[in-house]
Design a protein around this motif. Structure first.
Motif, PDB file in Angstrom:
ATOM      1  N   ASP A  53      10.444   0.078  22.622  1.00 18.82           N
ATOM      2  CA  ASP A  53      11.846  -0.206  22.925  1.00 18.82           C
ATOM      3  C   ASP A  53      12.772   0.910  22.444  1.00 18.82           C
ATOM      4  OD1 ASP A  53      13.951  -1.720  23.934  1.00 18.82           O
ATOM      5  OD2 ASP A  53      14.209  -2.871  22.089  1.00 18.82           O
ATOM      6  N   GLY A  54      12.332   2.156  22.632  1.00 20.60           N
ATOM      7  CA  GLY A  54      13.153   3.291  22.231  1.00 20.60           C
ATOM      8  C   GLY A  54      13.121   3.606  20.750  1.00 20.60           C
ATOM      9  N   ARG A  55      12.312   2.884  19.985  1.00 25.84           N
ATOM     10  CA  ARG A  55      12.202   3.138  18.546  1.00 25.84           C
ATOM     11  C   ARG A  55      10.849   3.783  18.250  1.00 25.84           C
ATOM     12  NH1 ARG A  55      15.194  -1.987  15.589  1.00 25.84           N
ATOM     13  NH2 ARG A  55      16.543  -2.575  17.331  1.00 25.84           N
ATOM     14  N   PRO A  56      10.761   4.546  17.157  1.00 26.88           N
ATOM     15  CA  PRO A  56       9.527   5.298  16.892  1.00 26.88           C
ATOM     16  C   PRO A  56       8.338   4.437  16.504  1.00 26.88           C
ATOM     17  CG  PRO A  56      11.086   5.536  15.073  1.00 26.88           C
ATOM     18  CD  PRO A  56      11.812   4.843  16.176  1.00 26.88           C
ATOM     19  N   TYR A  57       8.593   3.232  15.999  1.00 25.14           N
ATOM     20  CA  TYR A  57       7.508   2.368  15.554  1.00 25.14           C
ATOM     21  C   TYR A  57       7.695   0.945  16.093  1.00 25.14           C
ATOM     22  CZ  TYR A  57       7.002   6.128  12.107  1.00 25.14           C
ATOM     23  OH  TYR A  57       6.855   7.344  11.501  1.00 25.14           O
ATOM     24  N   GLY A  58       6.666   0.145  15.897  1.00 27.30           N
ATOM     25  CA  GLY A  58       6.740  -1.262  16.262  1.00 27.30           C
ATOM     26  C   GLY A  58       7.229  -2.136  15.130  1.00 27.30           C
ATOM     27  N   MET A  61       0.822  -1.215   0.000  1.00 27.39           N
ATOM     28  CA  MET A  61       0.000   0.000   0.000  1.00 27.39           C
ATOM     29  C   MET A  61       0.854   1.263   0.000  1.00 27.39           C
ATOM     30  SD  MET A  61      -2.961  -1.142   2.743  1.00 27.39           S
ATOM     31  CE  MET A  61      -4.041   0.267   2.410  1.00 27.39           C
ATOM     32  N   GLY A  62       2.160   1.121   0.228  1.00 26.45           N
ATOM     33  CA  GLY A  62       3.051   2.276   0.270  1.00 26.45           C
ATOM     34  C   GLY A  62       4.017   2.163   1.431  1.00 26.45           C
ATOM     35  N   PRO A  63       4.860   3.182   1.650  1.00 26.83           N
ATOM     36  CA  PRO A  63       5.839   3.143   2.748  1.00 26.83           C
ATOM     37  C   PRO A  63       5.161   2.994   4.108  1.00 26.83           C
ATOM     38  CG  PRO A  63       6.344   4.913   1.218  1.00 26.83           C
ATOM     39  CD  PRO A  63       4.992   4.403   0.833  1.00 26.83           C
ATOM     40  N   LEU A  64       5.714   2.134   4.948  1.00 22.17           N
ATOM     41  CA  LEU A  64       5.195   1.975   6.300  1.00 22.17           C
ATOM     42  C   LEU A  64       5.516   3.203   7.141  1.00 22.17           C
ATOM     43  CD1 LEU A  64       6.181  -1.748   7.017  1.00 22.17           C
ATOM     44  CD2 LEU A  64       3.874  -0.858   6.632  1.00 22.17           C
ATOM     45  N   GLY A  65       4.670   3.443   8.171  1.00 19.29           N
ATOM     46  CA  GLY A  65       4.918   4.550   9.079  1.00 19.29           C
ATOM     47  C   GLY A  65       3.848   5.619   9.055  1.00 19.29           C
ATOM     48  N   THR A  66       2.775   5.392   8.260  1.00 20.79           N
ATOM     49  CA  THR A  66       1.664   6.343   8.216  1.00 20.79           C
ATOM     50  C   THR A  66       0.370   5.596   8.520  1.00 20.79           C
ATOM     51  OG1 THR A  66       1.029   6.048   5.881  1.00 20.79           O
ATOM     52  CG2 THR A  66       2.899   7.506   6.350  1.00 20.79           C
ATOM     53  N   PRO A  67      -0.662   6.285   9.015  1.00 23.16           N
ATOM     54  CA  PRO A  67      -1.944   5.634   9.313  1.00 23.16           C
ATOM     55  C   PRO A  67      -2.632   5.055   8.075  1.00 23.16           C
ATOM     56  CG  PRO A  67      -1.779   7.743  10.446  1.00 23.16           C
ATOM     57  CD  PRO A  67      -0.633   7.685   9.487  1.00 23.16           C
ATOM     58  N   LEU A  68      -2.257   5.536   6.881  1.00 19.98           N
ATOM     59  CA  LEU A  68      -2.875   5.028   5.657  1.00 19.98           C
ATOM     60  C   LEU A  68      -2.372   3.640   5.277  1.00 19.98           C
ATOM     61  CD1 LEU A  68      -2.893   8.253   3.422  1.00 19.98           C
ATOM     62  CD2 LEU A  68      -4.799   7.245   4.712  1.00 19.98           C
ATOM     63  N   THR A  69      -1.133   3.314   5.654  1.00 26.67           N
ATOM     64  CA  THR A  69      -0.519   2.054   5.222  1.00 26.67           C
ATOM     65  C   THR A  69      -0.257   1.075   6.357  1.00 26.67           C
ATOM     66  OG1 THR A  69       1.728   2.934   5.484  1.00 26.67           O
ATOM     67  CG2 THR A  69       0.646   3.258   3.347  1.00 26.67           C
ATOM     68  N   THR A  70      -0.250   1.553   7.590  1.00 35.01           N
ATOM     69  CA  THR A  70       0.274   0.760   8.702  1.00 35.01           C
ATOM     70  C   THR A  70      -0.798   0.486   9.743  1.00 35.01           C
ATOM     71  OG1 THR A  70       2.360   1.928   8.359  1.00 35.01           O
ATOM     72  CG2 THR A  70       2.188   0.564  10.328  1.00 35.01           C
ATOM     73  N   PHE A  71      -0.918  -0.770  10.120  1.00 36.84           N
ATOM     74  CA  PHE A  71      -1.856  -1.173  11.168  1.00 36.84           C
ATOM     75  C   PHE A  71      -1.488  -0.445  12.470  1.00 36.84           C
ATOM     76  CE2 PHE A  71      -3.784  -4.286  14.148  1.00 36.84           C
ATOM     77  CZ  PHE A  71      -5.070  -4.320  13.585  1.00 36.84           C
ATOM     78  N   PRO A  72      -2.475   0.067  13.229  1.00 39.48           N
ATOM     79  CA  PRO A  72      -2.197   0.941  14.390  1.00 39.48           C
ATOM     80  C   PRO A  72      -1.177   0.377  15.384  1.00 39.48           C
ATOM     81  CG  PRO A  72      -4.528   0.977  13.891  1.00 39.48           C
ATOM     82  CD  PRO A  72      -3.923  -0.041  12.968  1.00 39.48           C
ATOM     83  N   LYS A  73      -1.199  -0.914  15.662  1.00 38.51           N
ATOM     84  CA  LYS A  73      -0.295  -1.449  16.690  1.00 38.51           C
ATOM     85  C   LYS A  73       1.172  -1.306  16.305  1.00 38.51           C
ATOM     86  CE  LYS A  73      -0.325  -5.928  17.333  1.00 38.51           C
ATOM     87  NZ  LYS A  73      -0.824  -7.309  17.502  1.00 38.51           N
ATOM     88  N   TYR A  74       1.458  -1.174  14.999  1.00 37.31           N
ATOM     89  CA  TYR A  74       2.843  -1.038  14.550  1.00 37.31           C
ATOM     90  C   TYR A  74       3.285   0.420  14.448  1.00 37.31           C
ATOM     91  CZ  TYR A  74       1.900  -5.880  13.433  1.00 37.31           C
ATOM     92  OH  TYR A  74       1.536  -7.198  13.524  1.00 37.31           O
ATOM     93  N   LEU A  75       2.374   1.358  14.765  1.00 32.25           N
ATOM     94  CA  LEU A  75       2.722   2.776  14.811  1.00 32.25           C
ATOM     95  C   LEU A  75       3.100   3.227  16.215  1.00 32.25           C
ATOM     96  CD1 LEU A  75      -0.068   4.280  12.507  1.00 32.25           C
ATOM     97  CD2 LEU A  75       2.360   4.007  11.966  1.00 32.25           C
ATOM     98  N   THR A  76       2.951   2.341  17.186  1.00 29.05           N
ATOM     99  CA  THR A  76       3.236   2.673  18.587  1.00 29.05           C
ATOM    100  C   THR A  76       4.736   2.583  18.859  1.00 29.05           C
ATOM    101  OG1 THR A  76       1.116   1.701  19.197  1.00 29.05           O
ATOM    102  CG2 THR A  76       2.687   2.098  20.979  1.00 29.05           C
TER     103      THR A  76
END
Length: 267
Positions: free
Chosen positions: A190-195, A172-187
């Motif tokens: 472990d000190g990183r911006p995403y899951g 669907m496109g680059p990961l890291g946006t609400p349009l392409t990424t399932f919400p749990k992986y945007l949280t």
């Protein structure tokens, strides 16, 4: 990473040859290969389609110190329980697995944006392992060695150091946006911006296996081996949803590897 691997292999080679020089043990070398089932944060927990779908392949080279035999004099070592029931195995292996989401939440009947995002998500992990295992043979190694067609069952336990290269993407496109990424992986996790992560890394793991050898010829064996490998990290597959929120994903990554091998005795 390549330089570190070469250095580690060199040190293990020097270590094994120093042991051989001092104590006169013999050596065995071999190759192993077979399918892998990778248990990760992709897919549904305890789901058959996840377990059968997220599979890959592994290959490795192995080296054994045989304590029961001295190649330099073509004779057995002094008989002790340890010499007749244990071997030390050193291994360098590589495996790669393609990963996708399977299970209830990506079923065709699910038509939400979240279901589409999960179906579009894909990943892979390539892992290079190096380490040692101590193998225990309940039956006599000497008796096994002396009879063509005999079986030599074993169990083993050891540790490995691994380099992993994980990838995660979406159709669907680059990961890291609400349009392409399932919400749990945007949280943040472990000190990183995403899951999710597309970074490589290193990790320790514990390895245990059960298998058997078959005496094919005086200087060669066939081997089958079922391995369990547990990594002390949840990033090996490239996914790590925040475990404080998503309890179903709190377990570290692990795999099961069924391999077949050929072993040759050096003299």
């Amino acid at each position: 990473m390549i330089k570190q691997t070469i250095l580690t292999l060199f040190l293990l080679f020097v270590f094994s040859n120093n042991i051989n020089a001092q104590f006169g043990f013999s050596h065995e070398i071999g190759i192993i290969a077979g399918p892998i089932a990778f248990q990760s944060d992709y897919g549904e927990r305890h789901d058959l389609s996840t377990n059968s779908g997220n599979t890959g392949f592994g290959i490795g080279i192995i080296h054994y110190l045989n304590f029961s035999y001295k190649a330099e004099c073509n004779c057995y070592t002094p008989e002790t329980y340890f010499n007749d029931h244990f071997k030390l195995r050193t291994e360098l292996s590589y495996n790669k697995t393609e990963l996708k989401h399977f299970g209830e939440w990506v079923a065709p009947s699910k038509t939400s944006l979240g279901a589409d995002q999960l179906r579009a998500m894909q990943g892979s992990t390539a892992v290079t392992n190096i380490g040692m295992q101590l193998e225990y043979f309940p039956l006599s190694i000497r008796d096994f060695t002396s009879r063509i067609g005999s079986l030599g069952p074993f169990i083993s336990l050891g540790g490995q150091f691994s380099y992993y290269d994980a990838k995660a993407s979406s159709t669907m496109g680059p990961l890291g946006t609400p349009l392409t990424t399932f919400p749990k992986y945007l949280t943040p996790t472990d000190g990183r911006p995403y899951g999710f992560s597309t970074e490589g890394g290193s990790v320790w793991s514990i390895v245990s296996s059960v298998g058997t050898r078959y005496k094919l010829a005086p200087l060669s064996d066939l081997m089958v081996d079922l391995r369990f490998q547990y990594y002390f990290s949840n990033w090996v597959d490239g996914l790590n949803p925040n475990p404080a929120i998503y309890k179903e994903n709190k377990a570290n990554d692990w795999l099961v590897w069924f391999n077949v091998g050929y072993i040759y005795y050096l003299q």
